[in-house]
Scaffold this motif. Structure first.
Motif, PDB file in Angstrom:
ATOM      1  N   ASP A 124       0.841  -1.193   0.000  1.00  0.00           N
ATOM      2  CA  ASP A 124       0.000   0.000   0.000  1.00  0.00           C
ATOM      3  C   ASP A 124       0.878   1.245   0.000  1.00  0.00           C
ATOM      4  OD1 ASP A 124       0.961   0.111   2.624  1.00  0.00           O
ATOM      5  OD2 ASP A 124      -0.854  -0.789   3.455  1.00  0.00           O
ATOM      6  N   ASP A 125       0.263   2.394   0.242  1.00  0.00           N
ATOM      7  CA  ASP A 125       1.002   3.656   0.195  1.00  0.00           C
ATOM      8  C   ASP A 125       2.139   3.678   1.216  1.00  0.00           C
ATOM      9  OD1 ASP A 125      -0.635   4.560  -1.810  1.00  0.00           O
ATOM     10  OD2 ASP A 125      -1.983   5.670  -0.491  1.00  0.00           O
ATOM     11  N   LEU A 126       1.915   3.037   2.362  1.00  0.00           N
ATOM     12  CA  LEU A 126       2.950   3.023   3.392  1.00  0.00           C
ATOM     13  C   LEU A 126       4.132   2.149   2.983  1.00  0.00           C
ATOM     14  CD1 LEU A 126       3.863   3.841   6.247  1.00  0.00           C
ATOM     15  CD2 LEU A 126       2.630   1.837   7.122  1.00  0.00           C
ATOM     16  N   THR A 127       3.856   0.922   2.552  1.00  0.00           N
ATOM     17  CA  THR A 127       4.951   0.017   2.215  1.00  0.00           C
ATOM     18  C   THR A 127       5.708   0.454   0.969  1.00  0.00           C
ATOM     19  OG1 THR A 127       3.475  -1.428   0.937  1.00  0.00           O
ATOM     20  CG2 THR A 127       3.735  -1.921   3.271  1.00  0.00           C
ATOM     21  N   LYS A 128       5.037   1.168   0.082  1.00  0.00           N
ATOM     22  CA  LYS A 128       5.716   1.610  -1.141  1.00  0.00           C
ATOM     23  C   LYS A 128       6.806   2.641  -0.861  1.00  0.00           C
ATOM     24  CE  LYS A 128       1.914   0.489  -4.263  1.00  0.00           C
ATOM     25  NZ  LYS A 128       0.813   0.998  -5.129  1.00  0.00           N
ATOM     26  N   LYS A 129       6.800   3.177   0.343  1.00  0.00           N
ATOM     27  CA  LYS A 129       7.850   4.124   0.749  1.00  0.00           C
ATOM     28  C   LYS A 129       9.031   3.400   1.395  1.00  0.00           C
ATOM     29  CE  LYS A 129       4.359   7.681   1.730  1.00  0.00           C
ATOM     30  NZ  LYS A 129       3.746   8.519   2.786  1.00  0.00           N
ATOM     31  N   PHE A 130       8.939   2.086   1.480  1.00  0.00           N
ATOM     32  CA  PHE A 130       9.914   1.312   2.233  1.00  0.00           C
ATOM     33  C   PHE A 130      11.351   1.557   1.782  1.00  0.00           C
ATOM     34  CE2 PHE A 130      12.374  -2.726   2.354  1.00  0.00           C
ATOM     35  CZ  PHE A 130      12.591  -2.776   3.719  1.00  0.00           C
ATOM     36  N   HIS A 131      11.622   1.372   0.503  1.00  0.00           N
ATOM     37  CA  HIS A 131      13.006   1.503   0.020  1.00  0.00           C
ATOM     38  C   HIS A 131      13.558   2.898   0.302  1.00  0.00           C
ATOM     39  CE1 HIS A 131      16.587   0.903  -2.366  1.00  0.00           C
ATOM     40  NE2 HIS A 131      16.263   1.909  -3.157  1.00  0.00           N
ATOM     41  N   GLY A 132      12.763   3.912   0.051  1.00  0.00           N
ATOM     42  CA  GLY A 132      13.218   5.272   0.309  1.00  0.00           C
ATOM     43  C   GLY A 132      13.489   5.513   1.784  1.00  0.00           C
ATOM     44  N   ARG A 133      12.678   4.923   2.632  1.00  0.00           N
ATOM     45  CA  ARG A 133      12.876   5.105   4.070  1.00  0.00           C
ATOM     46  C   ARG A 133      14.138   4.382   4.543  1.00  0.00           C
ATOM     47  NH1 ARG A 133       7.285   3.665   6.952  1.00  0.00           N
ATOM     48  NH2 ARG A 133       8.336   4.586   8.778  1.00  0.00           N
ATOM     49  N   VAL A 134      14.408   3.210   3.974  1.00  0.00           N
ATOM     50  CA  VAL A 134      15.625   2.483   4.339  1.00  0.00           C
ATOM     51  C   VAL A 134      16.858   3.281   3.937  1.00  0.00           C
ATOM     52  CG1 VAL A 134      17.006   0.409   3.936  1.00  0.00           C
ATOM     53  CG2 VAL A 134      14.528   0.227   4.214  1.00  0.00           C
ATOM     54  N   MET A 135      16.863   3.763   2.709  1.00  0.00           N
ATOM     55  CA  MET A 135      18.030   4.508   2.210  1.00  0.00           C
ATOM     56  C   MET A 135      18.228   5.810   2.973  1.00  0.00           C
ATOM     57  SD  MET A 135      19.124   2.365   0.071  1.00  0.00           S
ATOM     58  CE  MET A 135      20.460   3.335  -0.642  1.00  0.00           C
ATOM     59  N   GLY A 136      17.121   6.418   3.382  1.00  0.00           N
ATOM     60  CA  GLY A 136      17.234   7.659   4.147  1.00  0.00           C
ATOM     61  C   GLY A 136      17.664   7.425   5.583  1.00  0.00           C
ATOM     62  N   PHE A 137      17.339   6.250   6.115  1.00  0.00           N
ATOM     63  CA  PHE A 137      17.652   5.959   7.515  1.00  0.00           C
ATOM     64  C   PHE A 137      19.117   5.595   7.705  1.00  0.00           C
ATOM     65  CE2 PHE A 137      17.836   2.956  11.119  1.00  0.00           C
ATOM     66  CZ  PHE A 137      17.323   3.753  12.121  1.00  0.00           C
ATOM     67  N   PHE A 138      19.605   4.694   6.865  1.00  0.00           N
ATOM     68  CA  PHE A 138      21.001   4.275   6.973  1.00  0.00           C
ATOM     69  C   PHE A 138      21.883   5.245   6.183  1.00  0.00           C
ATOM     70  CE2 PHE A 138      18.862   0.047   7.468  1.00  0.00           C
ATOM     71  CZ  PHE A 138      19.245  -0.151   8.793  1.00  0.00           C
ATOM     72  N   HIS A 145      24.822  -1.398  10.574  1.00  0.00           N
ATOM     73  CA  HIS A 145      23.409  -1.457  10.196  1.00  0.00           C
ATOM     74  C   HIS A 145      22.780  -2.720  10.775  1.00  0.00           C
ATOM     75  CE1 HIS A 145      24.293   1.082   6.327  1.00  0.00           C
ATOM     76  NE2 HIS A 145      24.691   1.650   7.444  1.00  0.00           N
ATOM     77  N   PHE A 146      21.801  -2.564  11.642  1.00  0.00           N
ATOM     78  CA  PHE A 146      21.118  -3.709  12.250  1.00  0.00           C
ATOM     79  C   PHE A 146      19.674  -3.789  11.758  1.00  0.00           C
ATOM     80  CE2 PHE A 146      24.465  -2.894  15.358  1.00  0.00           C
ATOM     81  CZ  PHE A 146      24.901  -4.176  15.673  1.00  0.00           C
TER      82      PHE A 146
END
Length: 426
Positions: A124-138, A145-146
């Motif tokens: 959904d709209d939330l999960t589709k942001k997953f990759h961007g959130r991972v790259m922005g977090f690490f 990275h854990f």
């Protein structure tokens, strides 16, 4: 006298035929009785005529037993006033939960309802942001990275799991921990992690995008079959096997360290590279006999991770505990160990599994005498010297109380950050 017809029968003058008169009145009474019965039946309200019928509709549930619990699933029901039979709606007739039908289940969608209980399959709209959130977090500021996974409710993320998270930051103040969880990626989940965030530690819960993670991997076909209901998820809780797969996918995609939420970190993982731990070794040979996947340290796109994912998808069996987890990684490593291109390290049990699951309770008990106190001190020093993290075998130890003076009490006191509720079992 004119003849008449009643109910299609010709009437004869009763004066001329006494016998005919008697027959006529007998027929007339018969039809009146039948008509009364039919009328009463047709006017019966479409409702339950017996108390037990009403109670059955309200209380009927299906009990589904799994390896660890019993789930009561209320099912929509239909009621027939003609034959007094309670039936399960067609929507649930082919679900694994509705065993009451007594019919063998066939066809596409056989397991769909069980699979759809897990929001992890949703995109959904939330999960589709997953990759961007991972790259922005690490980022470059992350020491290590854990990753962790959490498939239960945010409410069930208790003090024991929080202690595991704290131990990560005690040994890695500049580390970054991402918890892959739809339930924890919520207001309630944020509240659980906020005390650590307020102290400047980098921890976040992110709803994973499973379709994105399996894309272009050997698990993509498995995922599609499971999602469509064509593949049997088995009797082992599906969340357990989804976690087994997700840890492989996320390390394959991004690299880093995966930890189960029942691993207490004792020292820095910074020097580890492409590492898996042995759970047991042979008594004579000292060669490993079983590996475990509770701790994995790998670079992105490592060929061993690819083999793990491939083996998971090709040999998946949801009815055998460990088949898609510890036994799976053991099977693959046994085949590829020593082959060119597979560079990895197998650490001895003391690194991550210093205490067998059968004996894990010994770490929670307070010493009863001087000899016991010496054993606790020796065990603490041994773990501090040779162990990166202690796998607590949560299935065995989650209900154990941490007694004051025990090994666990010492470890928690030395490796906590918030240091609250140390002596609880939740």
């Amino acid at each position: 006298m004119l003849a008449a017809k009643v109910f299609g029968c010709r009437l004869v003058n009763p004066a001329k035929s006494p016998l005919s008169s008697i027959i006529f009145f007998a027929v007339l009474m018969f039809f009146m009785l039948v008509n009364t019965i039919i009328s009463n039946t047709s006017l019966e309200p479409v409702a339950f005529t017996r108390k037990e019928d009403s109670q059955a509709l309200q209380t009927l549930k299906v009990v589904r037993k799994t390896s660890s619990d019993v789930v009561l699933l209320p099912l929509p029901l239909t009621f027939s006033t003609q034959n007094k039979i309670i039936e399960v709606d067609n929507e649930h007739r082919d679900s694994p939960a509705s065993s009451m039908s007594g019919k063998k289940e066939h066809g596409v969608g056989k397991f769909r309802r069980k699979v759809q209980e897990y929001g992890i399959f949703k995109s959904d709209d939330l999960t589709k942001k997953f990759h961007g959130r991972v790259m922005g977090f690490f980022n470059d500021g992350c020491e290590v990275h854990f990753f962790m996974t959490w498939f239960s409710t945010a409410e069930s993320f208790g003090t024991r799991e929080t202690m595991a998270v704290e131990s990560v930051f005690k040994s890695h103040p500049n580390g970054c921990l991402m918890i892959l969880s739809r339930t924890m990626d919520s207001v309630r989940g944020y509240r659980v992690l906020k005390p650590l965030i307020d102290r400047g530690f980098k921890v976040a819960a992110v709803a994973p995008d499973f379709p994105f993670l399996v894309n272009n991997t050997p698990a993509e076909a498995w995922f599609n079959e499971m999602k469509s209901g064509k593949k049997d998820p088995g009797g082992i809780p599906l969340a357990q096997n989804l976690s087994n797969l997700m840890r492989l996918l996320v390390l394959h995609k991004y690299g880093g360290v995966y930890l189960d939420t029942d691993v207490m970190v004792l020292k820095s993982f910074e020097g580890l590279k492409n590492t898996i731990g042995a759970q047991s070794v042979g008594g004579v040979s000292k060669n490993w006999t079983r590996l475990n996947n509770a701790v994995l340290v790998f670079d992105m796109n490592h060929p061993l991770l690819f083999k793990f994912i491939e083996e998971f998808a090709l040999t998946f069996d949801g009815n055998k505990w460990g088949h898609n987890g510890p036994y799976m990684v053991s099977r693959v490593v046994r085949r590829v160990e020593g082959r060119a291109g597979y560079n990895f390290t197998i650490l001895p049990p003391m690194a991550f599994y210093p205490v067998d699951w059968i004996k894990i309770g010994s770490l929670f008990k307070a010493p009863r005498d001087r000899a016991g106190s010496r054993w606790v001190e020796a065990k603490v020093q041994q773990l501090k010297g040779k162990t990166y993290g202690v796998h607590l075998w949560n299935k065995q130890s989650s209900k154990l109380q941490v007694q004051q003076g025990s090994v666990m009490a010492r470890l928690m006191a030395e490796h906590c950050v918030l240091c609250k509720n140390v002596y609880t079992s939740s």
